[in-house]
Design an enzyme around this catalytic site. Structure first.
Site, PDB file in Angstrom:
ATOM      1  N   ARG A   1       0.834  -1.215   0.000  1.00 18.47           N
ATOM      2  CA  ARG A   1       0.000   0.000   0.000  1.00 18.47           C
ATOM      3  C   ARG A   1       0.866   1.261   0.000  1.00 18.47           C
ATOM      4  NH1 ARG A   1      -5.190  -1.015   2.810  1.00 18.47           N
ATOM      5  NH2 ARG A   1      -6.040  -2.828   1.730  1.00 18.47           N
TER       6      ARG A   1
ATOM      7  N   ASP B   1     -16.102  10.712  10.100  1.00 15.89           N
ATOM      8  CA  ASP B   1     -15.020   9.766   9.780  1.00 15.89           C
ATOM      9  C   ASP B   1     -13.704  10.504   9.970  1.00 15.89           C
ATOM     10  OD1 ASP B   1     -14.994   6.894   8.054  1.00 15.89           O
ATOM     11  OD2 ASP B   1     -13.126   8.042   7.962  1.00 15.89           O
TER      12      ASP B   1
HETATM   13  C1  LIG Z   1     -14.686  -0.365   6.905  1.00 11.82           C
HETATM   14  S1  LIG Z   1     -15.191   1.328   7.028  1.00 11.82           S
HETATM   15  C2  LIG Z   1     -16.752   1.122   7.852  1.00 11.82           C
HETATM   16  C3  LIG Z   1     -17.853   1.986   7.231  1.00 11.82           C
HETATM   17  C4  LIG Z   1     -19.253   1.749   7.807  1.00 11.82           C
HETATM   18  N1  LIG Z   1     -19.299   2.021   9.218  1.00 11.82           N
HETATM   19  C5  LIG Z   1     -19.727   0.340   7.525  1.00 11.82           C
HETATM   20  O1  LIG Z   1     -19.761  -0.481   8.420  1.00 11.82           O
HETATM   21  O2  LIG Z   1     -20.067   0.059   6.369  1.00 11.82           O
HETATM   22  C6  LIG Z   1     -14.109   1.897   8.348  1.00 11.82           C
HETATM   23  C7  LIG Z   1     -14.014   3.424   8.424  1.00 11.82           C
HETATM   24  O3  LIG Z   1     -13.432   3.753   9.683  1.00 11.82           O
HETATM   25  C8  LIG Z   1     -12.671   4.937   9.504  1.00 11.82           C
HETATM   26  N2  LIG Z   1     -11.737   5.078  10.638  1.00 11.82           N
HETATM   27  C9  LIG Z   1     -10.598   4.395  10.890  1.00 11.82           C
HETATM   28  N3  LIG Z   1     -10.032   4.815  12.033  1.00 11.82           N
HETATM   29  C10 LIG Z   1     -10.839   5.795  12.527  1.00 11.82           C
HETATM   30  C11 LIG Z   1     -10.790   6.621  13.687  1.00 11.82           C
HETATM   31  N4  LIG Z   1      -9.783   6.543  14.569  1.00 11.82           N
HETATM   32  N5  LIG Z   1     -11.786   7.523  13.873  1.00 11.82           N
HETATM   33  C12 LIG Z   1     -12.805   7.620  12.984  1.00 11.82           C
HETATM   34  N6  LIG Z   1     -12.910   6.860  11.861  1.00 11.82           N
HETATM   35  C13 LIG Z   1     -11.935   5.951  11.649  1.00 11.82           C
HETATM   36  C14 LIG Z   1     -12.001   4.730   8.157  1.00 11.82           C
HETATM   37  O4  LIG Z   1     -11.574   5.956   7.594  1.00 11.82           O
HETATM   38  C15 LIG Z   1     -13.129   4.037   7.359  1.00 11.82           C
HETATM   39  O5  LIG Z   1     -13.870   4.967   6.596  1.00 11.82           O
END
Ligand SMILES: C[S@@+](CC[C@H](N)C(=O)[O-])C[C@H]1O[C@@H](n2cnc3c(N)ncnc32)[C@H](O)[C@@H]1O
Length: 292
Positions: A51, A160
């Site tokens: 990545r 996010d």
């Molecule tokens: C796999 S997606 C989940 C999206 C949605 N909640 C779902 O279940 O379909 C994970 C998201 O968590 C966000 N993320 C990761 N670490 C985070 C943090 N410390 N605070 C807020 N968001 C975070 C990422 O940017 C990403 O958009």
């Protein structure tokens, strides 16, 4: 000409274009953990290399050692953001785990709709909203139970850590294939978005206006003062270490109303202080008390 021939950079003995030591991995893992609470086990080393190799190429940096210097330095803030985006997954979809949205619409919304109609405040939160499919699915579930939600004090906060996904979510424009999971009964709330391309769609204003999109890091302090009746925090804490997960669950409990619901991903479980919540076995957790 193949990609390999096109590259002027020598390929190393181990087949890698850039030197990547265990120490480089540990530095990257520590920075990511400090910034976002995300835990990277050594087994993710190959993934991290592939990545981030793209970032090194783009930046014209010739080793991970130099890349580590950049992200640790005072000029590394933007690159840390880009690194976080490169190392996290934004996978999401409309009505992912559809039973959550049925539960929201049929079990939770009747009490919240009654409160809203009586002049009360109703707040929902999508706490890792990625590109927006989750909060828009929540909005459609709210509108199914309370079609005139905009007339009342009803709001969905969608946050996010990644500003790029928050910006994409805010535009609310999606291709038809991504919208396949939207129930036929909700498609009346979709509008064509010819400015965004052929067969691109956006949600009607009454859906968009229910949602406020913001950047927010779950492992830093939260600026909101009011409490939430509904929190969706799905498929994000799974990437945090145990202590960070517990701290986040505790913070959610502190901002939930009596009878409020916390929806989590199917491979997650609420730990620590979360023991105070009642689980209905469907990855929906309830604060003691009733929604009124
Ligand atoms: C796999 S997606 C989940 C999206 C949605 N909640 C779902 O279940 O379909 C994970 C998201 O968590 C966000 N993320 C990761 N670490 C985070 C943090 N410390 N605070 C807020 N968001 C975070 C990422 O940017 C990403 O958009």
């Amino acid at each position: 000409m193949t990609g390999v021939e096109a590259s002027s950079r020598p390929v190393r003995e181990n087949g890698r274009e850039f030197a990547f030591t265990p120490e480089d991995f540990r530095t990257i893992a520590a920075v990511l953990h400090g910034d976002a609470g995300i835990y990277l086990p050594e087994s993710k080393s190959t993934l991290v290399y592939s990545r981030l190799a793209k970032r090194l190429r783009l930046l014209g940096i010739s080793s991970f050692k130099d890349y580590c210097k950049l992200i640790q330095g005072s000029h590394g803030v933007d690159e840390r953001q880009a690194m976080l985006a490169a190392l996290t997954t934004n996978v999401t979809r409309f009505f992912r785990e559809p039973h959550h949205f049925d539960h929201l619409k049929n079990t939770v919304m009747p009490a919240l709709a009654a409160r809203a109609r009586a002049g009360g405040r109703v707040r929902l939160w999508s706490a890792a909203c990625s590109t927006g499919q989750e909060p828009y699915s929540m909005a459609l579930s709210v509108l199914a139970a309370l079609p005139d939600a905009l007339r009342y004090d009803v709001k969905i906060l969608a946050t996010d850590i990644d500003p790029n996904v928050v910006a994409a979510a805010r535009t609310g424009v999606y291709s038809r294939d991504l919208l396949e999971a939207v129930p036929a009964s909700d498609r009346k709330l979709l509008r064509r978005a010819p400015d965004a391309g052929a067969d691109m769609w956006r949600f009607a204003d009454e859906v968009q206006e229910l949602i406020a999109f913001r950047e927010l890091n779950l492992v830093r302090s939260w600026p909101m003062s009011g409490k939430f009746d509904v929190i969706f925090c799905r498929n994000v804490v799974i990437y945090f270490d145990d202590a960070t997960q517990e701290a986040v669950w505790k913070k959610f409990i502190d901002v939930m109303t009596p009878g409020g619901r916390l929806y989590i991903g199917h491979s997650e479980r609420v730990t620590g202080d979360g023991g105070r919540l009642q689980s209905d076995g469907l990855t929906v957790y309830k604060m003691p008390g009733d929604l009124r």
